[in-house]
Design a protein around this motif. Structure first.
Motif, PDB file in Angstrom:
ATOM      1  N   GLU A   1      -3.125   5.070  -2.686  1.00 18.76           N
ATOM      2  CA  GLU A   1      -3.843   3.851  -2.339  1.00 18.76           C
ATOM      3  C   GLU A   1      -5.226   3.842  -2.993  1.00 18.76           C
ATOM      4  O   GLU A   1      -5.649   2.820  -3.555  1.00 18.76           O
ATOM      5  N   ALA A   2      -5.913   4.985  -2.957  1.00 21.58           N
ATOM      6  CA  ALA A   2      -7.262   5.040  -3.523  1.00 21.58           C
ATOM      7  C   ALA A   2      -7.231   4.736  -5.011  1.00 21.58           C
ATOM      8  O   ALA A   2      -8.049   3.967  -5.517  1.00 21.58           O
ATOM      9  N   LEU A   3      -6.276   5.327  -5.713  1.00 24.49           N
ATOM     10  CA  LEU A   3      -6.194   5.107  -7.160  1.00 24.49           C
ATOM     11  C   LEU A   3      -5.799   3.657  -7.463  1.00 24.49           C
ATOM     12  O   LEU A   3      -6.380   2.995  -8.321  1.00 24.49           O
TER      13      LEU A   3
ATOM     14  N   TRP B   1       1.176  -5.194   3.979  1.00 22.24           N
ATOM     15  CA  TRP B   1       1.452  -4.732   5.348  1.00 22.24           C
ATOM     16  C   TRP B   1       2.181  -3.392   5.319  1.00 22.24           C
ATOM     17  O   TRP B   1       1.877  -2.499   6.096  1.00 22.24           O
ATOM     18  N   LEU B   2       3.143  -3.276   4.405  1.00 19.83           N
ATOM     19  CA  LEU B   2       3.871  -2.003   4.317  1.00 19.83           C
ATOM     20  C   LEU B   2       2.934  -0.864   3.979  1.00 19.83           C
ATOM     21  O   LEU B   2       3.022   0.227   4.529  1.00 19.83           O
ATOM     22  N   ARG B   3       1.989  -1.148   3.077  1.00 17.74           N
ATOM     23  CA  ARG B   3       1.043  -0.095   2.714  1.00 17.74           C
ATOM     24  C   ARG B   3       0.228   0.347   3.921  1.00 17.74           C
ATOM     25  O   ARG B   3       0.008   1.549   4.116  1.00 17.74           O
ATOM     26  N   VAL B   4      -0.218  -0.604   4.727  1.00 18.59           N
ATOM     27  CA  VAL B   4      -1.009  -0.223   5.900  1.00 18.59           C
ATOM     28  C   VAL B   4      -0.169   0.633   6.845  1.00 18.59           C
ATOM     29  O   VAL B   4      -0.634   1.656   7.365  1.00 18.59           O
ATOM     30  N   ILE B   5       1.101   0.246   7.039  1.00 17.36           N
ATOM     31  CA  ILE B   5       1.966   1.022   7.923  1.00 17.36           C
ATOM     32  C   ILE B   5       2.072   2.458   7.420  1.00 17.36           C
ATOM     33  O   ILE B   5       1.891   3.423   8.161  1.00 17.36           O
TER      34      ILE B   5
ATOM     35  N   ARG C   1       3.023   1.386  -6.080  1.00 14.80           N
ATOM     36  CA  ARG C   1       2.954   1.157  -7.518  1.00 14.80           C
ATOM     37  C   ARG C   1       1.935   0.057  -7.784  1.00 14.80           C
ATOM     38  O   ARG C   1       1.643  -0.727  -6.877  1.00 14.80           O
ATOM     39  N   PRO C   2       1.433  -0.048  -9.011  1.00 13.11           N
ATOM     40  CA  PRO C   2       0.518  -1.166  -9.293  1.00 13.11           C
ATOM     41  C   PRO C   2       1.200  -2.490  -8.959  1.00 13.11           C
ATOM     42  O   PRO C   2       2.257  -2.802  -9.499  1.00 13.11           O
ATOM     43  N   GLY C   3       0.634  -3.219  -8.022  1.00 15.84           N
ATOM     44  CA  GLY C   3       1.178  -4.517  -7.649  1.00 15.84           C
ATOM     45  C   GLY C   3       2.149  -4.480  -6.496  1.00 15.84           C
ATOM     46  O   GLY C   3       2.875  -5.444  -6.282  1.00 15.84           O
ATOM     47  N   GLY C   4       2.219  -3.414  -5.738  1.00 18.99           N
ATOM     48  CA  GLY C   4       3.102  -3.428  -4.575  1.00 18.99           C
ATOM     49  C   GLY C   4       3.595  -2.050  -4.204  1.00 18.99           C
ATOM     50  O   GLY C   4       2.907  -1.061  -4.400  1.00 18.99           O
TER      51      GLY C   4
ATOM     52  N   THR D   1     -11.758   3.992  -0.122  1.00 11.35           N
ATOM     53  CA  THR D   1     -10.753   3.835   0.931  1.00 11.35           C
ATOM     54  C   THR D   1     -11.021   4.905   1.978  1.00 11.35           C
ATOM     55  O   THR D   1     -11.765   5.850   1.729  1.00 11.35           O
ATOM     56  N   GLU D   2     -10.400   4.744   3.129  1.00  9.58           N
ATOM     57  CA  GLU D   2     -10.561   5.737   4.191  1.00  9.58           C
ATOM     58  C   GLU D   2      -9.307   6.592   4.222  1.00  9.58           C
ATOM     59  O   GLU D   2      -8.264   6.184   4.717  1.00  9.58           O
ATOM     60  N   SER D   3      -9.414   7.786   3.656  1.00 10.92           N
ATOM     61  CA  SER D   3      -8.292   8.712   3.741  1.00 10.92           C
ATOM     62  C   SER D   3      -8.411   9.441   5.081  1.00 10.92           C
ATOM     63  O   SER D   3      -9.418   9.311   5.762  1.00 10.92           O
ATOM     64  N   PRO D   4      -7.404  10.204   5.491  1.00 18.71           N
ATOM     65  CA  PRO D   4      -7.532  10.918   6.771  1.00 18.71           C
ATOM     66  C   PRO D   4      -8.747  11.824   6.830  1.00 18.71           C
ATOM     67  O   PRO D   4      -9.206  12.165   7.900  1.00 18.71           O
TER      68      PRO D   4
END
Lengths: 368, 195
Positions: free
Chosen positions: A78-80, A98-102, A157-160, A305-308
C-alpha cells in the motif's frame, strides 16, 4: 567503602531470541544497570531501495513485500502503490479501495498478534505465543484464500487489487470478526491483571512525550506517549475517511501503555473491517488501462501511510521511465528503535528485553 | 544390517514379517511380533542410535528474516513441531540442527558461520527458503545479500519456497530424519567407513 566494579561491555545479539531478528545491542553495564546502549543495525540490509531502481513498478511490489517490513507485507504494498498512484494519477475503483482497507486492517491484526505473542514469549509467557499464533493462522487462512500467499501476497497492484475475493470469504471474515474480540479478552485476562506482567512493564521504559517528538517516534509507540497522531485520520487514504474508528491514546508512555494501545488497535481494526464489509460495493477491482510496464510522468512525490508499526512513508522520484529513479522508504521501526534506545539508560538488563520487545521492531524494516 | 527374511513363516507361526522400507523401526516391530514371547529385539546399536538421534532433532532458535516467521508458525499451535521431536533451544551448545531461515547478509555471514561452528558434532543444516538457498529474489542487482548459505556452511536439506509453508519445513525435517537414519554413524567413528 563501596566495592569498586568494572564496566562490562555486553553484546546482545545479533543471535538472540529476544532481539526479534538480527539486531545487535552493545550494552555498557555497571553490574545489572545499563550505562550506555548502542544499537548496531545493518545485519539484514537487503538494499531494496537500490533494487527497485532496476525494476518496473509491478515488480517492485513483490520486493516491497520481502525487503521491507515482512510482518506487514500488504502495508508495504500500500505504501509503495500510494506513491505510484499519486504520481501517476491512477484512479482506484471504489471496490478495490474498500478491499484494500479490509486487507490492511487484517494485516494490522496479524502483525500485532505476532508482536504480542513474541513479546509474551520474551517476558516468559509461552501461552501468549501459542494463543496469538492460533488466531493469526485464521487471519492467514483468509489471506491465503484470496491472495494465495500466507506471508507475501503481491495482492495490491497499480490501479487496484489482483483478484476479487472468492465466494464465502466475506462470511468467513465476518465470523472471525465476531469471534476475535472474545480472544482479545482472553489475552487481556492473561496479561492485564497479571502481577508478574505488571511488575515487568508498568512504569518501565517511560518514553516522555517530548523525547518521542524529538526522536520522530510514530505509530503505537508515539500514541502510548500521548501523541494523538495517526496517518489514517490525519491524512486519510483509500476509504479511511468513510469509516468510524477511534485512535487509542495513552499518556503513561511505558511498556504497559504500548501494550494497551496495540490491543485496543486490534479491536478498532475489527470495527473497521465490519464497517468495510457492510459498505463493500460491487464493481470493478482494477482500473482499466494500467499497463504492466507502467511509465510515470517526470516528478517526485512523498506519501505516507499507517503501517502496523507507524508512519510508513515512500519518497519516489520518477524520470519518466518504467522504473523509478529513486525510492526512499521512511521506516517507522527505525525511528522507534532509536527513540527507545535513547531512554534505555538506567534500566536493568531484564528491562531492556521488555522495552525492546515493546517497540515492535522488525529488522527488515529498520535495515531495508 | 542383516537382511530380514521376507517369506511367510511355517503354518501356525503368524502371518509373516511386516517389512517396511520406510523406517528400520518398522522392521524391528515386525520381528518382535513373530518372535516367541515378542520381547527380543535384534538390531545393530547403530540403527537404534540413529533412530533416537533422528527423532529428537533440537534446532537452534535463530531466525534471519521472513522465513523465521513461518518457522515460528511451524513451532506454534497449529503445526506443532514438537510432535516430530524438533523444538528450539536458545543456544548453539544444546542444538543439533540449524535452520537458516531467510536471507543472510554479508555482514551477518561470519556470525552464521560462528553459530554453526559452535554447535557440537554431529550437526545438520537446513537451508529454508530461496534466499538461504541461492539468494532468491535478491540474486540480481544486489550488493548486500549472500548468494546462498552453502557458500559458507555445508547444507544437508534445501527447502524451497518464498517463504516455504510450515508443511514444507516439516517435509525438510522429515527428509533430514531419513538421511540421519541411513548414516553409518558409529562405523564412521570407528574408522570402518571413511569420513
Amino acid at each position: 567503602m563501596a566495592l569498586r566494579t568494572e564496566e562490562l561491555i555486553l553484546n546482545l545479539g545479533p543471535q538472540h531470541p529476544s532481539t526479534h531478528g538480527v539486531l545487535r545491542m552493545i550494552l555498557t553495564l555497571d553490574g545489572e544497570n545499563i550505562l550506555e546502549v548502542e544499537p548496531d543495525i545493518g545485519y539484514l540490509h537487503s538494499s531494496v531501495e537500490k533494487m527497485m531502481e532496476y525494476r518496473t513498478y509491478v515488480q517492485s511490489v513483490s520486493l516491497a513485500d520481502r525487503g521491507m517490513d515482512y510482518l506487514a507485507a500488504l502495508a508495504n504494498e500500500e505504501a509503495l502503490l500510494r506513491a505510484v498512484e499519486t504520481l501517476g494519477k491512477i484512479e482506484v475503483p471504489p471496490r478495490a479501495q474498500w478491499l484494500r482497507v479490509i486487507f490492511l486492517e487484517f494485516q494490522r491484526i496479524a502483525s500485532h498478534l505476532v508482536w504480542l505473542g513474541t513479546w509474551g514469549a520474551d517476558l516468559g509467557a509461552t501461552t501468549m505465543f501459542l494463543w496469538c499464533f492460533r488466531e493469526r493462522e485464521q487471519v492467514l487462512d483468509l489471506f491465503e484464500k484470496s491472495t494465495g500467499g500466507r506471508l507475501h501476497h503481491v495482492y495490491f497492484r497499480p490501479g487496484g487489487v489482483y483478484e476479487d475475493i472468492p465466494d464465502g470469504w466475506v462470511e468467513q471474515a465476518l465470523a472471525f470478526c465476531e469471534e476475535f474480540p472474545g480472544h482479545i479478552a482472553e489475552y487481556e485476562g492473561l496479561f492485564t491483571a497479571n502481577p508478574i506482567f505488571e511488575v515487568r512493564t508498568k512504569g518501565v521504559g517511560v518514553l516522555p512525550k517530548d523525547v518521542a517528538m524529538n526522536m520522530g517516534a510514530c505509530g503505537p509507540v508515539a500514541r502510548a506517549s500521548g501523541i494523538a497522531f495517526d496517518v489514517r485520520t490525519a491524512f486519510p487514504y483509500e476509504k479511511y475517511a468513510e469509516v468510524e474508528f477511534d485512535i487509542p491514546v495513552q499518556q503513561a508512555g511505558d511498556c504497559f501503555a504500548r501494550y494497551q494501545v496495540r490491543v485496543e488497535e486490534m479491536r478498532q481494526s475489527v470495527r473497521i473491517i465490519q464497517q468495510c464489509i457492510a459498505k463493500l460495493p460491487p464493481g470493478e477491482i482494477r482500473a482499466p488501462k494500467v499497463p504492466i510496464t507502467l511509465r510515470l510522468p517526470k516528478g517526485e512525490v512523498y506519501t505516507r501511510t499507517e503501517s502496523p508499526r507507524g508512519d510508513l512513508g515512500v519518497f519516489l522520484v520518477s524520470e519518466g521511465e518504467e522504473h523509478p529513479y529513486r525510492v526512499k522508504i521512511r521506516a517507522p521501526a527505525f525511528s522507534n528503535l532509536y527513540a527507545l534506545s535513547e531512554i534505555m539508560r538506567g534500566w536493568k538488563i531484564a528491562d531492556v528485553i521488555a522495552i525492546l520487545g515493546s517497540t515492535d521492531i522488525v529488522l527488515s524494516d529498520v535495515d531495508r | 544390517m542383516p537382511d530380514l527374511p521376507q517369506k511367510p513363516l511355517p503354518d501356525g507361526q503368524g502371518e509373516g514379517f511386516r517389512v517396511s522400507t520406510a523406517s528400520p523401526i518398522d522392521k524391528l516391530v515386525g520381528m518382535i511380533d513373530v518372535l516367541p514371547g515378542g520381547t527380543v529385539i535384534l538390531s545393530s546399536v547403530e540403527q537404534v542410535l540413529n533412530w533416537g538421534r533422528s527423532s529428537s532433532l533440537w534446532a537452534l532458535g535463530f531466525g534471519l528474516a521472513c522465513c523465521a516467521i513461518e518457522m515460528m508458525a511451524a513451532a506454534a499451535g497449529r503445526f506443532d513441531m514438537d510432535r516430530i521431536g524438533t523444538f528450539f533451544r536458545g543456544t548453539p551448545r544444546q542444538a543439533d540442527l540449524i535452520i537458516v531461515s531467510g536471507r543472510c547478509t554479508i555482514k551477518m555471514a561470519p556470525i552464521v558461520r560462528r553459530l554453526y561452528e559452535q554447535i557440537p558434532e554431529p550437526k545438520y543444516v537446513i537451508s529454508m527458503g530461496s534466499c538461504a538457498t541461492c539468494g532468491g529474489p535478491f540474486y540480481y542487482d544486489n550488493y548486500s545479500i549472500l548468494k546462498g548459505i552453502d557458500t559458507i556452511i555445508p547444507v544437508d536439506v534445501y527447502v524451497p519456497g518464498c517463504p516455504p509453508r510450515p508443511e514444507a519445513l516439516y517435509e525438510g525435517i522429515l527428509k533430514l530424519q531419513e538421511k540421519i537414519k541411513k548414516e553409518p554413524f558409529l562405523r564412521r567413528r570407528a574408522g570402518v567407513v571413511p569420513a
